[in-house]
Design a protein around this motif. Structure first.
Motif, PDB file in Angstrom:
ATOM      1  N   ALA A   1      17.444  -5.696  -8.997  1.00 48.92           N
ATOM      2  CA  ALA A   1      16.109  -6.074  -8.511  1.00 48.92           C
ATOM      3  C   ALA A   1      15.540  -7.200  -9.361  1.00 48.92           C
ATOM      4  CB  ALA A   1      15.176  -4.872  -8.545  1.00 48.92           C
ATOM      5  N   GLN A   2      14.843  -8.121  -8.696  1.00 51.69           N
ATOM      6  CA  GLN A   2      14.167  -9.199  -9.419  1.00 51.69           C
ATOM      7  C   GLN A   2      12.676  -8.930  -9.585  1.00 51.69           C
ATOM      8  OE1 GLN A   2      16.042 -10.352  -6.451  1.00 51.69           O
ATOM      9  NE2 GLN A   2      17.306 -12.028  -7.160  1.00 51.69           N
ATOM     10  N   VAL A   3      12.115  -8.086  -8.685  1.00 48.27           N
ATOM     11  CA  VAL A   3      10.699  -7.723  -8.750  1.00 48.27           C
ATOM     12  C   VAL A   3      10.605  -6.203  -8.740  1.00 48.27           C
ATOM     13  CG1 VAL A   3       8.421  -7.937  -7.672  1.00 48.27           C
ATOM     14  CG2 VAL A   3      10.056  -9.828  -7.496  1.00 48.27           C
ATOM     15  N   VAL A   4       9.876  -5.649  -9.714  1.00 47.14           N
ATOM     16  CA  VAL A   4       9.702  -4.202  -9.832  1.00 47.14           C
ATOM     17  C   VAL A   4       8.220  -3.899  -9.648  1.00 47.14           C
ATOM     18  CG1 VAL A   4      10.004  -2.188 -11.298  1.00 47.14           C
ATOM     19  CG2 VAL A   4      11.625  -4.109 -11.459  1.00 47.14           C
ATOM     20  N   CYS A   5       7.899  -3.129  -8.609  1.00 51.87           N
ATOM     21  CA  CYS A   5       6.513  -2.756  -8.320  1.00 51.87           C
ATOM     22  C   CYS A   5       6.335  -1.273  -8.592  1.00 51.87           C
ATOM     23  CB  CYS A   5       6.169  -3.051  -6.856  1.00 51.87           C
ATOM     24  SG  CYS A   5       6.334  -4.781  -6.400  1.00 51.87           S
ATOM     25  N   PHE A   6       5.298  -0.940  -9.352  1.00 51.01           N
ATOM     26  CA  PHE A   6       5.054   0.454  -9.711  1.00 51.01           C
ATOM     27  C   PHE A   6       3.560   0.658  -9.943  1.00 51.01           C
ATOM     28  CE2 PHE A   6       5.586  -1.868 -13.597  1.00 51.01           C
ATOM     29  CZ  PHE A   6       4.738  -1.288 -14.521  1.00 51.01           C
ATOM     30  N   GLY A   7       3.160   1.906 -10.055  1.00 54.40           N
ATOM     31  CA  GLY A   7       1.769   2.256 -10.310  1.00 54.40           C
ATOM     32  C   GLY A   7       1.690   3.309 -11.389  1.00 54.40           C
TER      33      GLY A   7
ATOM     34  N   LYS B   1       4.579 -14.175   1.636  1.00 53.57           N
ATOM     35  CA  LYS B   1       3.550 -13.470   0.865  1.00 53.57           C
ATOM     36  C   LYS B   1       3.769 -11.970   0.980  1.00 53.57           C
ATOM     37  CE  LYS B   1      -0.303 -16.528   0.293  1.00 53.57           C
ATOM     38  NZ  LYS B   1      -1.736 -16.582   0.199  1.00 53.57           N
ATOM     39  N   VAL B   2       3.502 -11.291  -0.150  1.00 53.72           N
ATOM     40  CA  VAL B   2       3.649  -9.840  -0.232  1.00 53.72           C
ATOM     41  C   VAL B   2       2.375  -9.273  -0.831  1.00 53.72           C
ATOM     42  CG1 VAL B   2       4.970  -7.957  -1.286  1.00 53.72           C
ATOM     43  CG2 VAL B   2       6.159 -10.033  -0.519  1.00 53.72           C
ATOM     44  N   LEU B   3       1.840  -8.214  -0.224  1.00 47.98           N
ATOM     45  CA  LEU B   3       0.677  -7.498  -0.746  1.00 47.98           C
ATOM     46  C   LEU B   3       1.182  -6.259  -1.477  1.00 47.98           C
ATOM     47  CD1 LEU B   3      -2.676  -6.802   0.892  1.00 47.98           C
ATOM     48  CD2 LEU B   3      -1.359  -4.860   0.082  1.00 47.98           C
ATOM     49  N   VAL B   4       0.654  -6.005  -2.672  1.00 47.06           N
ATOM     50  CA  VAL B   4       1.049  -4.829  -3.449  1.00 47.06           C
ATOM     51  C   VAL B   4      -0.206  -4.074  -3.877  1.00 47.06           C
ATOM     52  CG1 VAL B   4       2.380  -3.948  -5.409  1.00 47.06           C
ATOM     53  CG2 VAL B   4       3.033  -6.130  -4.340  1.00 47.06           C
ATOM     54  N   VAL B   5      -0.233  -2.775  -3.555  1.00 42.86           N
ATOM     55  CA  VAL B   5      -1.368  -1.914  -3.876  1.00 42.86           C
ATOM     56  C   VAL B   5      -0.825  -0.581  -4.379  1.00 42.86           C
ATOM     57  CG1 VAL B   5      -1.544  -1.020  -1.506  1.00 42.86           C
ATOM     58  CG2 VAL B   5      -3.572  -1.045  -2.968  1.00 42.86           C
ATOM     59  N   SER B   6      -1.642   0.151  -5.115  1.00 40.02           N
ATOM     60  CA  SER B   6      -1.204   1.452  -5.607  1.00 40.02           C
ATOM     61  C   SER B   6      -2.396   2.363  -5.857  1.00 40.02           C
ATOM     62  CB  SER B   6      -0.411   1.287  -6.908  1.00 40.02           C
ATOM     63  OG  SER B   6       0.218   2.508  -7.273  1.00 40.02           O
TER      64      SER B   6
ATOM     65  N   ILE C   1       3.235  -3.413   0.347  1.00 37.19           N
ATOM     66  CA  ILE C   1       3.835  -2.356  -0.478  1.00 37.19           C
ATOM     67  C   ILE C   1       2.735  -1.464  -1.032  1.00 37.19           C
ATOM     68  CG2 ILE C   1       5.061  -1.915  -2.648  1.00 37.19           C
ATOM     69  CD1 ILE C   1       6.573  -4.558  -2.169  1.00 37.19           C
ATOM     70  N   HIS C   2       2.945  -0.153  -0.943  1.00 43.27           N
ATOM     71  CA  HIS C   2       2.071   0.824  -1.591  1.00 43.27           C
ATOM     72  C   HIS C   2       2.923   1.590  -2.594  1.00 43.27           C
ATOM     73  CE1 HIS C   2      -0.728   3.991  -2.453  1.00 43.27           C
ATOM     74  NE2 HIS C   2      -1.617   3.487  -1.621  1.00 43.27           N
ATOM     75  N   CYS C   3       2.553   1.512  -3.868  1.00 44.59           N
ATOM     76  CA  CYS C   3       3.354   2.083  -4.956  1.00 44.59           C
ATOM     77  C   CYS C   3       3.049   3.555  -5.236  1.00 44.59           C
ATOM     78  CB  CYS C   3       3.153   1.264  -6.232  1.00 44.59           C
ATOM     79  SG  CYS C   3       3.646  -0.445  -6.093  1.00 44.59           S
ATOM     80  N   GLY C   4       2.533   4.273  -4.264  1.00 43.85           N
ATOM     81  CA  GLY C   4       2.390   5.714  -4.406  1.00 43.85           C
ATOM     82  C   GLY C   4       1.006   6.197  -4.769  1.00 43.85           C
ATOM     83  N   ASP C   5       0.846   7.505  -4.634  1.00 44.15           N
ATOM     84  CA  ASP C   5      -0.434   8.199  -4.764  1.00 44.15           C
ATOM     85  C   ASP C   5      -1.436   7.721  -3.715  1.00 44.15           C
ATOM     86  OD1 ASP C   5       0.429   9.934  -6.677  1.00 44.15           O
ATOM     87  OD2 ASP C   5      -0.760   9.115  -8.319  1.00 44.15           O
ATOM     88  N   SER C   6      -0.928   7.581  -2.494  1.00 44.55           N
ATOM     89  CA  SER C   6      -1.828   7.308  -1.361  1.00 44.55           C
ATOM     90  C   SER C   6      -2.543   8.599  -0.963  1.00 44.55           C
ATOM     91  CB  SER C   6      -1.041   6.777  -0.161  1.00 44.55           C
ATOM     92  OG  SER C   6      -0.192   7.779   0.378  1.00 44.55           O
ATOM     93  N   GLU C   7      -1.871   9.724  -1.185  1.00 42.75           N
ATOM     94  CA  GLU C   7      -2.331  11.047  -0.777  1.00 42.75           C
ATOM     95  C   GLU C   7      -2.503  11.135   0.741  1.00 42.75           C
ATOM     96  OE1 GLU C   7      -5.283  13.049  -3.189  1.00 42.75           O
ATOM     97  OE2 GLU C   7      -4.824  11.723  -4.880  1.00 42.75           O
ATOM     98  N   LEU C   8      -1.680  10.366   1.444  1.00 42.90           N
ATOM     99  CA  LEU C   8      -1.694  10.383   2.906  1.00 42.90           C
ATOM    100  C   LEU C   8      -0.355  10.880   3.426  1.00 42.90           C
ATOM    101  CD1 LEU C   8      -3.426   6.942   3.612  1.00 42.90           C
ATOM    102  CD2 LEU C   8      -4.482   9.204   3.519  1.00 42.90           C
ATOM    103  N   GLU C   9      -0.340  11.218   4.709  1.00 43.29           N
ATOM    104  CA  GLU C   9       0.883  11.626   5.391  1.00 43.29           C
ATOM    105  C   GLU C   9       1.584  10.398   5.943  1.00 43.29           C
ATOM    106  OE1 GLU C   9       2.073  14.727   5.826  1.00 43.29           O
ATOM    107  OE2 GLU C   9       0.406  15.801   4.896  1.00 43.29           O
TER     108      GLU C   9
ATOM    109  N   GLY D   1       2.424   0.370   8.482  1.00 47.07           N
ATOM    110  CA  GLY D   1       2.607  -1.028   8.141  1.00 47.07           C
ATOM    111  C   GLY D   1       2.907  -1.247   6.663  1.00 47.07           C
ATOM    112  N   TYR D   2       2.661  -0.231   5.848  1.00 42.61           N
ATOM    113  CA  TYR D   2       2.960  -0.316   4.416  1.00 42.61           C
ATOM    114  C   TYR D   2       4.351   0.264   4.145  1.00 42.61           C
ATOM    115  CZ  TYR D   2      -1.989  -1.200   3.298  1.00 42.61           C
ATOM    116  OH  TYR D   2      -3.248  -1.741   3.203  1.00 42.61           O
ATOM    117  N   THR D   3       5.054  -0.316   3.182  1.00 43.91           N
ATOM    118  CA  THR D   3       6.259   0.276   2.628  1.00 43.91           C
ATOM    119  C   THR D   3       5.766   1.152   1.484  1.00 43.91           C
ATOM    120  OG1 THR D   3       7.612  -1.629   3.221  1.00 43.91           O
ATOM    121  CG2 THR D   3       8.422  -0.244   1.426  1.00 43.91           C
ATOM    122  N   VAL D   4       5.981   2.476   1.593  1.00 44.89           N
ATOM    123  CA  VAL D   4       5.313   3.436   0.705  1.00 44.89           C
ATOM    124  C   VAL D   4       6.318   4.307  -0.036  1.00 44.89           C
ATOM    125  CG1 VAL D   4       3.571   5.279   0.620  1.00 44.89           C
ATOM    126  CG2 VAL D   4       3.474   3.573   2.444  1.00 44.89           C
ATOM    127  N   VAL D   5       6.057   4.527  -1.327  1.00 52.82           N
ATOM    128  CA  VAL D   5       6.836   5.484  -2.112  1.00 52.82           C
ATOM    129  C   VAL D   5       5.958   6.681  -2.482  1.00 52.82           C
ATOM    130  CG1 VAL D   5       8.498   3.828  -3.050  1.00 52.82           C
ATOM    131  CG2 VAL D   5       6.357   4.261  -4.281  1.00 52.82           C
TER     132      VAL D   5
END
Length: 171
Positions: free
Chosen positions: A101-107, A3-8, A32-40, A48-52
């Protein structure tokens, strides 16, 4: 099975990211966090998140693209602003082809959406802070079983939106 969690586009919402870790951290192998977290990068809530990096991530030292594998599938993660995702997925598709890539995650657009294009799953989990096109603050869980991916959309405030559950067969 994995299982994979994806948020943005959480835009500074720290408590929500912590809550997602509590809700799903034990059942997912990748967050996965697809960006604009506005965090450091060293902020506790993003650990724990893979973040762009998103277009509003002015201080975080994140990569523009990340490639990661889960249960045999190659994920391409980017925010989307550098690929013009608000007007077309074409540039994103070309890049996905380049990196196999087989799965593309974006925000970026804050619009929840998932579609299969040439055997690849393109996924935008929507936004936790400022959703567009709907009122629910959404994120997604992917259940990967070989080339079959079951997608669950979750409203942060009310749980799974069962009517939006979909299964994709990746080619």
């Amino acid at each position: 099975m994995a299982k994979v969690l994806v948020v943005s586009d959480s835009h500074g919402q720290r408590a929500e990211l912590e809550e997602l870790k509590k809700r799903h951290g034990q059942e997912v192998e990748l967050m996965i966090h697809c960006g604009d977290s506005e965090l450091e990068k060293n902020d506790e809530e993003i650990q724990g998140y893979t973040v762009v990096k998103g277009n509003c991530d002015f201080t975080g030292d994140f990569e523009n693209e990340i490639f990661v594998e889960s249960n045999g599938l190659r994920f391409f993660v980017t925010h989307g602003h550098l690929f013009g995702v608000k007007s077309s997925l074409m540039k994103l598709l070309y890049r996905a082809d380049e990196v196999s890539a087989q799965v593309v995650c974006f925000g970026h657009s804050h619009l929840l959406g998932a579609e299969l294009v040439r055997g690849k799953l393109f996924l935008n989990p929507g936004s936790l802070r400022l959703p567009r096109g709907r009122q629910e603050r959404t994120y997604v869980l992917l259940d990967i079983q070989g080339n079959k991916v079951e997608l669950e959309v979750h409203d942060f405030d009310r749980g799974e939106m069962v009517e939006l559950r979909q299964t994709f067969n990746l080619g």
